[in-house]
Design an enzyme around this catalytic site. Sequence first.
Site, PDB file in Angstrom:
ATOM      1  N   GLY A   7       1.578   4.137 -11.583  1.00 24.25           N
ATOM      2  CA  GLY A   7       0.772   3.572 -10.505  1.00 24.25           C
ATOM      3  C   GLY A   7      -0.662   4.094 -10.526  1.00 24.25           C
ATOM      4  N   THR A 123       4.195   9.738   1.858  1.00 23.39           N
ATOM      5  CA  THR A 123       3.312   9.428   2.983  1.00 23.39           C
ATOM      6  C   THR A 123       3.784  10.064   4.289  1.00 23.39           C
ATOM      7  OG1 THR A 123       2.598   7.581   4.376  1.00 23.39           O
ATOM      8  CG2 THR A 123       4.645   7.256   3.184  1.00 23.39           C
ATOM      9  N   ASP A 124       2.826  10.300   5.181  1.00 17.87           N
ATOM     10  CA  ASP A 124       3.164  10.817   6.521  1.00 17.87           C
ATOM     11  C   ASP A 124       3.974   9.788   7.317  1.00 17.87           C
ATOM     12  OD1 ASP A 124       1.139   8.939   7.039  1.00 17.87           O
ATOM     13  OD2 ASP A 124      -0.142  10.324   8.152  1.00 17.87           O
ATOM     14  N   GLU A 125       3.933   8.510   6.878  1.00 15.84           N
ATOM     15  CA  GLU A 125       4.628   7.464   7.648  1.00 15.84           C
ATOM     16  C   GLU A 125       6.139   7.647   7.641  1.00 15.84           C
ATOM     17  OE1 GLU A 125       3.355   3.454   7.423  1.00 15.84           O
ATOM     18  OE2 GLU A 125       1.269   3.977   7.087  1.00 15.84           O
ATOM     19  N   TYR A 147       7.999  -0.626   4.704  1.00 15.92           N
ATOM     20  CA  TYR A 147       7.237   0.233   3.779  1.00 15.92           C
ATOM     21  C   TYR A 147       7.690   1.684   3.902  1.00 15.92           C
ATOM     22  CZ  TYR A 147       3.509   3.401   2.308  1.00 15.92           C
ATOM     23  OH  TYR A 147       2.817   4.449   1.737  1.00 15.92           O
ATOM     24  N   LYS A 151       9.927   4.162   1.411  1.00 21.98           N
ATOM     25  CA  LYS A 151       9.305   5.396   0.898  1.00 21.98           C
ATOM     26  C   LYS A 151      10.193   6.598   1.259  1.00 21.98           C
ATOM     27  CE  LYS A 151       5.730   6.142  -0.776  1.00 21.98           C
ATOM     28  NZ  LYS A 151       5.329   6.227  -2.210  1.00 21.98           N
ATOM     29  N   LYS A 186      -6.679  -2.845   3.487  1.00 21.54           N
ATOM     30  CA  LYS A 186      -6.533  -1.675   4.350  1.00 21.54           C
ATOM     31  C   LYS A 186      -7.718  -1.601   5.306  1.00 21.54           C
ATOM     32  CE  LYS A 186      -2.911  -0.645   1.909  1.00 21.54           C
ATOM     33  NZ  LYS A 186      -2.894   0.155   0.696  1.00 21.54           N
ATOM     34  N   PRO A 271       3.737  -5.781  14.446  1.00 22.29           N
ATOM     35  CA  PRO A 271       5.074  -5.488  14.985  1.00 22.29           C
ATOM     36  C   PRO A 271       5.498  -4.057  14.639  1.00 22.29           C
ATOM     37  CG  PRO A 271       5.082  -7.540  13.706  1.00 22.29           C
ATOM     38  CD  PRO A 271       3.740  -6.903  13.484  1.00 22.29           C
TER      39      PRO A 271
HETATM   40  P1  NAD Z   1      -2.358   1.051  -4.227  1.00 19.09           P
HETATM   41  O1  NAD Z   1      -1.643  -0.094  -3.621  1.00 19.09           O
HETATM   42  O2  NAD Z   1      -3.837   1.039  -4.313  1.00 19.09           O
HETATM   43  O3  NAD Z   1      -1.809   1.304  -5.699  1.00 19.09           O
HETATM   44  C1  NAD Z   1      -0.460   1.203  -6.046  1.00 19.09           C
HETATM   45  C2  NAD Z   1      -0.394   1.091  -7.563  1.00 19.09           C
HETATM   46  O4  NAD Z   1       0.990   1.035  -7.957  1.00 19.09           O
HETATM   47  C3  NAD Z   1      -1.049  -0.194  -8.110  1.00 19.09           C
HETATM   48  O5  NAD Z   1      -1.846   0.101  -9.215  1.00 19.09           O
HETATM   49  C4  NAD Z   1       0.129  -1.080  -8.505  1.00 19.09           C
HETATM   50  O6  NAD Z   1      -0.153  -1.983  -9.561  1.00 19.09           O
HETATM   51  C5  NAD Z   1       1.144  -0.012  -8.919  1.00 19.09           C
HETATM   52  N1  NAD Z   1       2.533  -0.489  -8.829  1.00 19.09           N
HETATM   53  C6  NAD Z   1       3.131  -1.118  -7.788  1.00 19.09           C
HETATM   54  N2  NAD Z   1       4.412  -1.383  -8.070  1.00 19.09           N
HETATM   55  C7  NAD Z   1       4.621  -0.912  -9.332  1.00 19.09           C
HETATM   56  C8  NAD Z   1       5.748  -0.877 -10.180  1.00 19.09           C
HETATM   57  N3  NAD Z   1       6.915  -1.397  -9.800  1.00 19.09           N
HETATM   58  N4  NAD Z   1       5.619  -0.308 -11.397  1.00 19.09           N
HETATM   59  C9  NAD Z   1       4.434   0.218 -11.808  1.00 19.09           C
HETATM   60  N5  NAD Z   1       3.335   0.202 -11.037  1.00 19.09           N
HETATM   61  C10 NAD Z   1       3.422  -0.357  -9.820  1.00 19.09           C
HETATM   62  O7  NAD Z   1      -1.822   2.315  -3.436  1.00 19.09           O
HETATM   63  P2  NAD Z   1      -2.489   3.718  -3.084  1.00 19.09           P
HETATM   64  O8  NAD Z   1      -3.108   3.622  -1.753  1.00 19.09           O
HETATM   65  O9  NAD Z   1      -3.273   4.202  -4.242  1.00 19.09           O
HETATM   66  O10 NAD Z   1      -1.164   4.602  -2.918  1.00 19.09           O
HETATM   67  C11 NAD Z   1      -0.637   5.350  -4.011  1.00 19.09           C
HETATM   68  C12 NAD Z   1       0.546   6.172  -3.521  1.00 19.09           C
HETATM   69  O11 NAD Z   1       0.140   7.031  -2.461  1.00 19.09           O
HETATM   70  C13 NAD Z   1       1.689   5.328  -2.948  1.00 19.09           C
HETATM   71  O12 NAD Z   1       2.902   5.906  -3.362  1.00 19.09           O
HETATM   72  C14 NAD Z   1       1.519   5.453  -1.449  1.00 19.09           C
HETATM   73  O13 NAD Z   1       2.748   5.311  -0.782  1.00 19.09           O
HETATM   74  C15 NAD Z   1       0.958   6.851  -1.333  1.00 19.09           C
HETATM   75  N6  NAD Z   1       0.111   7.095  -0.156  1.00 19.09           N
HETATM   76  C16 NAD Z   1      -0.927   6.264   0.141  1.00 19.09           C
HETATM   77  C17 NAD Z   1      -1.739   6.556   1.232  1.00 19.09           C
HETATM   78  C18 NAD Z   1      -2.915   5.676   1.613  1.00 19.09           C
HETATM   79  O14 NAD Z   1      -3.478   5.898   2.690  1.00 19.09           O
HETATM   80  N7  NAD Z   1      -3.334   4.741   0.806  1.00 19.09           N
HETATM   81  C19 NAD Z   1      -1.475   7.702   2.004  1.00 19.09           C
HETATM   82  C20 NAD Z   1      -0.401   8.513   1.667  1.00 19.09           C
HETATM   83  C21 NAD Z   1       0.370   8.202   0.566  1.00 19.09           C
HETATM   84  O1  DAU Z   2      -0.576   7.122   6.749  1.00 21.32           O
HETATM   85  C1  DAU Z   2      -0.546   6.887   5.379  1.00 21.32           C
HETATM   86  C2  DAU Z   2      -0.450   5.408   5.148  1.00 21.32           C
HETATM   87  O2  DAU Z   2      -1.701   4.859   5.511  1.00 21.32           O
HETATM   88  C3  DAU Z   2      -0.090   5.033   3.725  1.00 21.32           C
HETATM   89  O3  DAU Z   2       1.187   5.514   3.428  1.00 21.32           O
HETATM   90  C4  DAU Z   2      -0.131   3.511   3.546  1.00 21.32           C
HETATM   91  O4  DAU Z   2       0.103   3.176   2.191  1.00 21.32           O
HETATM   92  C5  DAU Z   2      -1.496   3.022   3.951  1.00 21.32           C
HETATM   93  O5  DAU Z   2      -1.527   1.614   3.888  1.00 21.32           O
HETATM   94  C6  DAU Z   2      -1.843   3.472   5.369  1.00 21.32           C
HETATM   95  O6  DAU Z   2      -1.015   2.794   6.348  1.00 21.32           O
HETATM   96  P1  DAU Z   2      -1.641   2.225   7.716  1.00 21.32           P
HETATM   97  O7  DAU Z   2      -0.757   1.166   8.212  1.00 21.32           O
HETATM   98  O8  DAU Z   2      -1.989   3.339   8.639  1.00 21.32           O
HETATM   99  O9  DAU Z   2      -3.036   1.652   7.107  1.00 21.32           O
HETATM  100  P2  DAU Z   2      -3.843   0.295   7.369  1.00 21.32           P
HETATM  101  O10 DAU Z   2      -5.149   0.462   6.697  1.00 21.32           O
HETATM  102  O11 DAU Z   2      -3.036  -0.909   7.078  1.00 21.32           O
HETATM  103  O12 DAU Z   2      -4.073   0.357   8.936  1.00 21.32           O
HETATM  104  C7  DAU Z   2      -4.723   1.465   9.538  1.00 21.32           C
HETATM  105  C8  DAU Z   2      -4.730   1.221  11.039  1.00 21.32           C
HETATM  106  O13 DAU Z   2      -5.618   0.133  11.320  1.00 21.32           O
HETATM  107  C9  DAU Z   2      -3.377   0.819  11.612  1.00 21.32           C
HETATM  108  O14 DAU Z   2      -3.249   1.354  12.916  1.00 21.32           O
HETATM  109  C10 DAU Z   2      -3.466  -0.705  11.692  1.00 21.32           C
HETATM  110  C11 DAU Z   2      -4.947  -0.953  11.987  1.00 21.32           C
HETATM  111  N1  DAU Z   2      -5.492  -2.201  11.454  1.00 21.32           N
HETATM  112  C12 DAU Z   2      -5.335  -2.465  10.123  1.00 21.32           C
HETATM  113  C13 DAU Z   2      -5.826  -3.639   9.597  1.00 21.32           C
HETATM  114  C14 DAU Z   2      -5.648  -3.957   8.120  1.00 21.32           C
HETATM  115  C15 DAU Z   2      -6.196  -3.070  12.280  1.00 21.32           C
HETATM  116  O15 DAU Z   2      -6.361  -2.787  13.479  1.00 21.32           O
HETATM  117  N2  DAU Z   2      -6.688  -4.220  11.753  1.00 21.32           N
HETATM  118  C16 DAU Z   2      -6.518  -4.558  10.445  1.00 21.32           C
HETATM  119  O16 DAU Z   2      -6.978  -5.644  10.024  1.00 21.32           O
END
Ligand code: NAD
Ligand code: DAU
Length: 340
Positions: A7, A123-125, A147, A151, A186, A271
Amino acid sequence: MRLLVCGGAGFIGSTFARQRVREHGDEVTVLDKLTYAGREENLQDLAEEPRFRFLRGAIEDREAVAKALETSTAQAIVNFAAETHVDRSIAEPDAFVATHALGTYVLLEAAREHGLRYVQVSTDEVYGSIEQGTFTEQSPLAPSSPYSATKAGADLLVSSYFHTYGLPTLICRGSNNYGPYQYPEKLIPLMVLNALHGDSLPVYGDGMQVRNWIHCTDFAAAIGHVLEHGRPGEVYNAGGPDEEANITVVKRIIALTGAAESQIEHVADRPGHDRRYSLSSQKVRALGWSPRVRFEEGLEQTVAWYRENSWWWEPIRSGDYRAYYERQYGRPLSGPTAGA
Ligand code: NAD
Ligand code: DAU
């Protein structure tokens, strides 16, 4: 170290790959399926590095994983591969189950066969929502969305491989990341690009949900610390230094982009929306890590990056993302490059 980074073409995985090659001299092989969120563009500055290699493949594909381990002769697997958007998990959970359950299982089996150290990025989720106080590694798992539930399932499977087979596994759970190269589904990149284009800024519900923001370079560094110094079988939380309500984040983006507050539109809530996340990082701090980027400064730099890097987001905003946006928000985006 020689690492297989699964990834690694995504937002945080590409940040980690860059850090490990440039700052640690590691040999990094990225294995990535290239879903809508995975992009080779995220790694284009590493393409000419002799210590970097990209392979396209899915983690649930045993042959692709076996080939990647053979090519890379990796000493450790770091697994970022995931479906990561909560809203998409509500609309279409299938891929979340396949990648998080089956994909993690395939990687764990491969790690077992080769006797590799294994880091699961989580993730913290998985802890669910917290009204007051802060989650620690001892907090019970109470995920709310498809999600976070998948996880959490993957985390439990990872721990079982430590307990049952003695595989040296580690789990690193992060809070909400932000920074360059984040796909604009996001909150932060979506709001920045909409603000720059004069589109409406869709805030879910009252906008008083709180997120614990961490810059992607800080989370990537925490994962590196866990990889190098963590104790097998343990979980490490890496939370950001700042918590902020969504509406405050949106208003800061408006100030940084010169957009108008009238662009804010309160839309139907997500939701099962988690109200607040908060993560204690004491355990990973004890390994010598601490976050470097405060939210105010990091957000300003992030807005500047999106302003200066339209080459990165223009193909997204003019492609399939438009149809996704219309499905999710019930209205079209403005023209591909209007107003930016
Ligand atoms: P992202 O969606 O930007 O990237 C995910 C990557 O995984 C992509 O490159 C996608 O092509 C690859 N992928 C998806 N399914 C796959 C599969 N079956 N095989 C191989 N590759 C695959 O996500 P991100 O925000 O970079 O998150 C990376 C990791 O960190 C995830 O595990 C996520 O749960 C975790 N995480 C994200 C956040 C956040 O805020 N974004 C916070 C905490 C943890
Ligand atoms: O906490 C870590 C997680 O953070 C990661 O594990 C997830 O991969 C990452 O997507 C993120 O989850 P959230 O649901 O918190 O992120 P998102 O950016 O989707 O939303 C952040 C907050 O903003 C959430 O309370 C929903 C709100 N939101 C989001 C979108 C896209 C809005 O109000 N409007 C929007 O259009």
